[in-house]
Design an enzyme around this catalytic site. Structure first.
Site, PDB file in Angstrom:
ATOM      1  N   GLU A 141       2.285   1.677  -3.414  1.00  0.00           N
ATOM      2  CA  GLU A 141       1.388   1.789  -4.482  1.00  0.00           C
ATOM      3  C   GLU A 141       0.845   3.393  -4.285  1.00  0.00           C
ATOM      4  OE1 GLU A 141      -1.073  -2.363  -5.069  1.00  0.00           O
ATOM      5  OE2 GLU A 141      -2.129  -0.485  -4.220  1.00  0.00           O
ATOM      6  N   GLU A 142       0.653   3.965  -3.162  1.00  0.00           N
ATOM      7  CA  GLU A 142       0.339   5.385  -3.113  1.00  0.00           C
ATOM      8  C   GLU A 142       1.298   6.434  -3.040  1.00  0.00           C
ATOM      9  OE1 GLU A 142      -2.317   5.601   0.345  1.00  0.00           O
ATOM     10  OE2 GLU A 142      -3.500   4.118  -0.176  1.00  0.00           O
TER      11      GLU A 142
ATOM     12  N   GLU B 188       0.747  -1.349   0.103  1.00  0.00           N
ATOM     13  CA  GLU B 188      -0.029  -0.028  -0.026  1.00  0.00           C
ATOM     14  C   GLU B 188       1.008   1.344  -0.168  1.00  0.00           C
ATOM     15  OE1 GLU B 188      -3.104   0.448  -0.363  1.00  0.00           O
ATOM     16  OE2 GLU B 188      -3.843  -1.256  -0.407  1.00  0.00           O
TER      17      GLU B 188
END
Length: 289
Positions: A169-170, A166
């Site tokens: 990805e962010e 996460e």
């Protein structure tokens, strides 16, 4: 044209010979039940005949739960099964799972999975700056709230790997997982399911932010004191405790839970036991002194 049906056949003695009964293809589960995995097309009337014969035999054998994995291609058979007493248990993109309880007793079939699992990632660098984002969607959209990267654990994904993914990805930041600091349980959340949220601590391995354009409005390294001073961190429960747990970890020697790889007792896969490894090892050492 309807294709052939993969069915098994069982021979039963009758008064004047042998009666050949066709059964649905099934395997035994670990709880005196059977699992049927439908694969080939079948006309509903044929399916009804075979289904009734199969349940009759399974009842004689003392079976309890009957599971039917019905692929989406055979959706025409669902109504037939439901009219015979089957219920929906759960659905996935490619199949619907139907279930039927044979005995005249209260069903002990477990309910569908009751929880969704989420992660939040505290990433703190050596400058005491925390990695924060503003989201383009969700309840904090447009409210100028800076928050830690969060997301949902994918099916078959370990918690610590989800936290690393996460963040990547962010924000484009590579990280190393350290600990689970705490977790929260909330009920009646996503489609009436309960929600487990794991607050994780990670160490950055890179520092050049490349935010995700689809979901992230902004991302930056923010001084921790500035992040903690946000009204949301003072008034919103999870934000407040996120700040306090981070301070406990950094300044007060708080120890969270780290993944310990162990062999699964069911198969050859590696699973992870999360524990306070530091205090655990200290207690073991003390026991041997």
């Amino acid at each position: 044209m309807v294709g052939s049906v993969s069915i098994s056949e069982i021979s039963l003695p009758i008064e004047n010979g042998i009666n050949h009964v066709q059964l649905l293809p099934a395997s035994n589960d670990d709880h005196d039940g059977v699992i049927v995995t439908m694969k080939d097309p079948m006309e509903p009337d044929i399916f009804l005949t075979v289904l009734r014969a199969s349940i009759s035999i399974w009842r004689q054998q003392g079976k309890k739960g009957v599971w039917i994995n019905m692929p989406i291609e055979l959706v025409n058979l669902v109504e037939t099964a439901v009219k015979e007493g089957f219920c929906y248990h759960h659905a996935e993109p490619s199949y619907l799972m139907l279930v039927y309880w044979i005995p005249e007793t209260a069903s002990t079939i477990p309910a569908n999975a009751s929880h969704r699992v989420g992660v939040g990632a505290i990433v703190l660098n050596d400058k005491r700056e925390v990695l924060v984002v503003q989201e383009k969607s969700g309840k904090f959209r447009g409210k100028n709230v800076w928050k830690i990267p969060t997301g949902v654990v994918d099916e078959g994904e370990d918690i610590f790997k989800a936290a690393i993914r996460e963040v990547k990805e962010e924000t484009g930041i590579d990280t190393e997982f350290q600990e689970i600091l705490a977790f929260r349980q909330e009920h009646k959340s996503f489609f009436e399911k309960s929600d487990l949220f794991f607050l994780c601590m990670l160490r950055p391995l890179s520092f050049d932010i490349q935010k995700q354009e689809l979901e992230i409005e902004a991302a930056e390294w923010m001084p921790f004191e500035e992040y903690a001073a946000q009204p949301s961190a003072q008034n919103f429960g999870l934000f407040y405790y996120t700040v306090d747990l981070c301070l406990a970890k950094v300044d007060r020697d708080y120890a969270g839970f780290s993944p310990l790889p162990i062999a699964s007792t069911v198969n050859d896969r590696i699973i992870y036991l999360y524990s306070n490894v530091r205090d655990w090892k200290q207690s073991i050492s003390a026991d041997h002194q």
